[in-house]
Design a protein around this motif. Structure first.
Motif, PDB file in Angstrom:
ATOM      1  N   ARG A 106       0.915  -1.023  -0.279  1.00 47.52           N
ATOM      2  CA  ARG A 106      -0.093   0.115   0.068  1.00 47.52           C
ATOM      3  C   ARG A 106       0.779   1.573   0.114  1.00 47.52           C
ATOM      4  N   LEU A 107       2.158   1.326   0.790  1.00 42.24           N
ATOM      5  CA  LEU A 107       3.317   2.580   0.718  1.00 42.24           C
ATOM      6  C   LEU A 107       3.734   2.656  -0.917  1.00 42.24           C
ATOM      7  N   LYS A 108       4.124   1.531  -1.468  1.00 41.26           N
ATOM      8  CA  LYS A 108       4.722   1.964  -2.487  1.00 41.26           C
ATOM      9  C   LYS A 108       3.210   1.638  -3.605  1.00 41.26           C
ATOM     10  N   SER A 109       2.259   2.046  -3.320  1.00 41.80           N
ATOM     11  CA  SER A 109       1.330   2.367  -3.941  1.00 41.80           C
ATOM     12  C   SER A 109       1.415   3.842  -4.166  1.00 41.80           C
ATOM     13  N   LEU A 110       1.330   4.566  -3.136  1.00 41.92           N
ATOM     14  CA  LEU A 110       1.204   5.687  -2.748  1.00 41.92           C
ATOM     15  C   LEU A 110       1.954   7.152  -3.812  1.00 41.92           C
ATOM     16  N   ASN A 111       3.576   5.985  -4.353  1.00 41.52           N
ATOM     17  CA  ASN A 111       4.396   7.428  -4.750  1.00 41.52           C
ATOM     18  C   ASN A 111       4.961   8.848  -4.062  1.00 41.52           C
ATOM     19  N   ARG A 112       4.691   7.952  -2.889  1.00 43.02           N
ATOM     20  CA  ARG A 112       5.247   9.469  -2.127  1.00 43.02           C
ATOM     21  C   ARG A 112       6.942   9.006  -1.523  1.00 43.02           C
ATOM     22  N   PHE A 113       6.459   7.824  -0.679  1.00 41.39           N
ATOM     23  CA  PHE A 113       7.687   7.852   0.294  1.00 41.39           C
ATOM     24  C   PHE A 113       8.789   6.872  -0.143  1.00 41.39           C
ATOM     25  N   SER A 114      10.439   7.162  -0.270  1.00 40.42           N
ATOM     26  CA  SER A 114      11.497   6.629  -0.482  1.00 40.42           C
ATOM     27  C   SER A 114      10.827   4.775  -0.130  1.00 40.42           C
ATOM     28  N   VAL A 115      12.205   3.760  -0.989  1.00 39.84           N
ATOM     29  CA  VAL A 115      12.009   2.777  -0.657  1.00 39.84           C
ATOM     30  C   VAL A 115      13.061   2.128   1.056  1.00 39.84           C
ATOM     31  N   TYR A 116      14.038   3.693   1.866  1.00 38.95           N
ATOM     32  CA  TYR A 116      14.574   3.522   3.046  1.00 38.95           C
ATOM     33  C   TYR A 116      12.895   3.373   3.768  1.00 38.95           C
ATOM     34  N   GLN A 117      12.440   4.792   3.406  1.00 35.39           N
ATOM     35  CA  GLN A 117      10.833   5.209   4.203  1.00 35.39           C
ATOM     36  C   GLN A 117       9.836   3.726   4.617  1.00 35.39           C
ATOM     37  N   ILE A 118       9.560   3.252   2.986  1.00 39.25           N
ATOM     38  CA  ILE A 118       8.726   2.011   2.818  1.00 39.25           C
ATOM     39  C   ILE A 118       8.903   0.229   3.892  1.00 39.25           C
ATOM     40  N   ASN A 119      10.323   0.225   3.689  1.00 34.02           N
ATOM     41  CA  ASN A 119      11.252  -0.786   4.314  1.00 34.02           C
ATOM     42  C   ASN A 119      10.541  -0.467   6.468  1.00 34.02           C
ATOM     43  N   LEU A 120      11.122   1.757   6.510  1.00 37.25           N
ATOM     44  CA  LEU A 120      10.455   1.792   7.778  1.00 37.25           C
ATOM     45  C   LEU A 120       9.520   2.142   8.455  1.00 37.25           C
ATOM     46  N   PHE A 121       8.853   2.190   8.336  1.00 43.30           N
ATOM     47  CA  PHE A 121       7.267   2.764   8.616  1.00 43.30           C
ATOM     48  C   PHE A 121       6.442   1.298   9.294  1.00 43.30           C
ATOM     49  N   PRO A 122       6.433   0.215   8.454  1.00 44.07           N
ATOM     50  CA  PRO A 122       5.862  -1.107   9.384  1.00 44.07           C
ATOM     51  C   PRO A 122       6.684  -1.572  10.827  1.00 44.07           C
ATOM     52  N   THR A 123       7.686  -0.876  10.584  1.00 47.52           N
ATOM     53  CA  THR A 123       8.218  -1.773  11.350  1.00 47.52           C
ATOM     54  C   THR A 123       7.267  -0.740  13.621  1.00 47.52           C
ATOM     55  N   ALA A 124       6.909   0.071  12.785  1.00 43.04           N
ATOM     56  CA  ALA A 124       5.950   0.887  13.814  1.00 43.04           C
ATOM     57  C   ALA A 124       4.941  -0.489  14.757  1.00 43.04           C
ATOM     58  N   GLY A 125       4.776  -1.144  13.612  1.00 48.98           N
ATOM     59  CA  GLY A 125       3.748  -1.963  13.863  1.00 48.98           C
ATOM     60  C   GLY A 125       4.579  -3.523  14.923  1.00 48.98           C
ATOM     61  N   GLN A 126       5.426  -3.434  14.087  1.00 41.94           N
ATOM     62  CA  GLN A 126       5.532  -4.931  14.338  1.00 41.94           C
ATOM     63  C   GLN A 126       6.459  -4.414  16.289  1.00 41.94           C
ATOM     64  N   ALA A 127       6.806  -3.127  16.421  1.00 40.75           N
ATOM     65  CA  ALA A 127       7.208  -2.161  17.692  1.00 40.75           C
ATOM     66  C   ALA A 127       5.648  -2.373  18.522  1.00 40.75           C
TER      67      ALA A 127
END
Length: 478
Positions: free
Chosen positions: A291-312
């Protein structure tokens, strides 16, 4: 008097935080187990979830484009892994009864490491599918094998927390995978001509290698058969006595009568249905990166990083559920209501197609429901407390069926090629499944209450028979 009150208050706090007041000798026994068995199990699970889950991070970091992965092939990455897991589960359980876990599990871990390295060299989607199938087979002995080992050494007041700690390694692995891929993509992408996603698998293989070496020394088998070098000879009998005190028997071959009893008792069916629902409704966060990648508003670095909030969030809530459940005297179904409710709220939010912020919240809160699994298995251990073989069968069958449904249901309702990036139909179906899981909590409670009533009737009947027999003896003596 005041000092005694303070001591009793501190004892209650200890009981909530950890295992409660015990003798120094027993504390040392459990500490030794934690140092060896728990460190190996938790680190091993961490590496397994790191290696099996990093496929998502690799996918969004260049693997999709380099290997031309398209349409529904993203779902098939999970399907092939799950199929391997299902194929390997029952045979691996049989092998685990034939060979010592201290030999068998490290050998599987070493093969796992080799396959992880192989991912760095794949050149086609077919090769990725084949390796995903193999790595699924090699994961199948681990979780069930570890829970079996832990159940052979820890008492009920110790086991639930350890299951939660063991299970929490999956969140730590997912978080670390995101940070690792983000760092590798930033620092090693195109280094020595290799893209960042290939470096991810190389690093994961290096991280996995110590688990097999440590396992050869740390895995203790069972208290009745152990040859662990870290166990002093005079302490082995103490571990056996601990298990005998809670009627935890040594493993025994299954008989037809035992299998018949298990198949005619409700837990194997109700617990399996509960776990099927649970496995399905905890899938959404796997699609958050898409979903994040489809928005075309985040870098690859951010797309890898954001879901870690859910893991935490999943890590914190999983530990919290287990601690509170044990601290309240073994409250299981009451605690399970909390993650079930959180998941329903998150699922409906995502399915409704709400704003970006609300959708972000809906995905992340899904991770707060994963902690239901350790509490459920703690409850299963208590439900089947008097039958070790039934307990093992129920856990194995439920785990296998839960994974079996993961193999095909997401392919149908969360098809990336058809329904990405919003997956409205899939999340609507999962909202209904979440209601079903919520209801299953009370179905299990109903059957548990019925068993308790039946046992009470049997015990009272035995008591009356004993009283009648005593009366007859008294009359005859007169």
């Amino acid at each position: 008097m005041r000092d005694q009150h303070r001591r009793s208050k501190w004892a209650r706090i200890q009981e909530i935080i950890w295992d409660g007041p015990r003798s120094e000798a027993e504390k040392r026994l459990v500490q030794r187990l934690d140092i060896f068995l728990m460190t190996w199990a938790t680190y091993g699970y961490f590496t397994r979830l790191l290696d099996s889950g990093n496929i998502t991070n690799a996918y969004i970091s260049g693997m999709k484009e380099d290997l031309n992965i398209h349409g529904n092939q993203y779902n098939l990455l999970t399907t092939f892994f799950t199929c391997g897991y299902l194929v390997g589960q029952i045979p691996s359980q049989l092998l685990l009864t034939k060979f010592r876990p201290s030999y068998y599990l490290p050998a599987v871990e070493f093969l796992w490491t080799i396959i992880t390295f192989c991912f760095a060299a794949v050149q086609s989607t077919k090769q990725v599918f084949a390796l995903r199938f193999l790595i699924g087979m090699l994961e199948s002995p681990f979780a069930v094998g570890v829970i079996t080992l832990m159940g052979s050494w820890y008492t009920p007041r110790e086991l639930a927390k350890r299951i939660a700690i063991f299970y929490s390694a999956s969140y730590a692995a997912s978080m670390f995978s995101g940070y690792l891929q983000a760092g590798i993509y930033k620092g090693l992408d195109d280094h020595l001509g290799l893209p960042g996603w290939r470096w991810l698998f190389i690093f994961c293989g290096i991280i996995s290698l110590p688990t097999s070496i440590w396992g050869l020394y740390a895995i203790p088998d069972s208290p009745y058969t152990t040859r662990a070098r870290w166990l002093p000879g005079d302490s082995k009998q103490l571990y056996i006595d601990r298990m005998k005190n809670i009627d935890r028997r040594a493993s025994a071959p299954l008989s037809r009568a035992k299998i018949r009893k298990t198949l005619t008792h409700w837990p194997i069916y109700i617990i399996s249905l509960m776990l099927i629902f649970h496995c399905l409704v905890t899938q959404p966060l796997n699609y958050f990166a898409v979903r994040l990648k489809s928005l075309n508003r985040f870098s690859v670095y951010q797309i890898n990083l954001f879901p870690t909030a859910g893991q935490a969030l999943g890590l914190v809530t999983t530990l919290a559920y287990a601690w509170v459940s044990d601290g309240l005297g073994g409250k299981r179904w009451q605690i399970m209501i909390v993650p079930a409710t959180c998941n329903f709220v998150g699922m409906v939010t995502v399915a409704s197609g709400a704003s970006y912020g609300a959708t972000f919240f809906g995905y992340l809160i899904n991770a707060a429901t994963w902690g239901l699994w350790p509490v459920l298995y703690a409850w299963v251990n208590e439900i089947c407390h008097d039958d070790a073989e039934e307990r093992a069968i129920v856990i194995g069958v439920a785990q296998t069926l839960g994974q079996a449904f993961i193999a095909w249901v997401p392919v149908v309702i969360l098809n990336v090629g058809k329904y990405a990036p919003k997956f409205k139909m899939g999340f609507t179906v999962m909202s209904v499944l979440r209601v079903c899981e919520f209801g299953m909590i009370f179905v299990i409670k109903y059957f548990v209450d019925q068993d308790k009533k039946a046992n009470a009737v049997v015990e009272s009947g035995v008591g009356r028979i004993g009283s009648d027999d005593d009366s007859q003896v008294v009359t005859q003596e007169k």
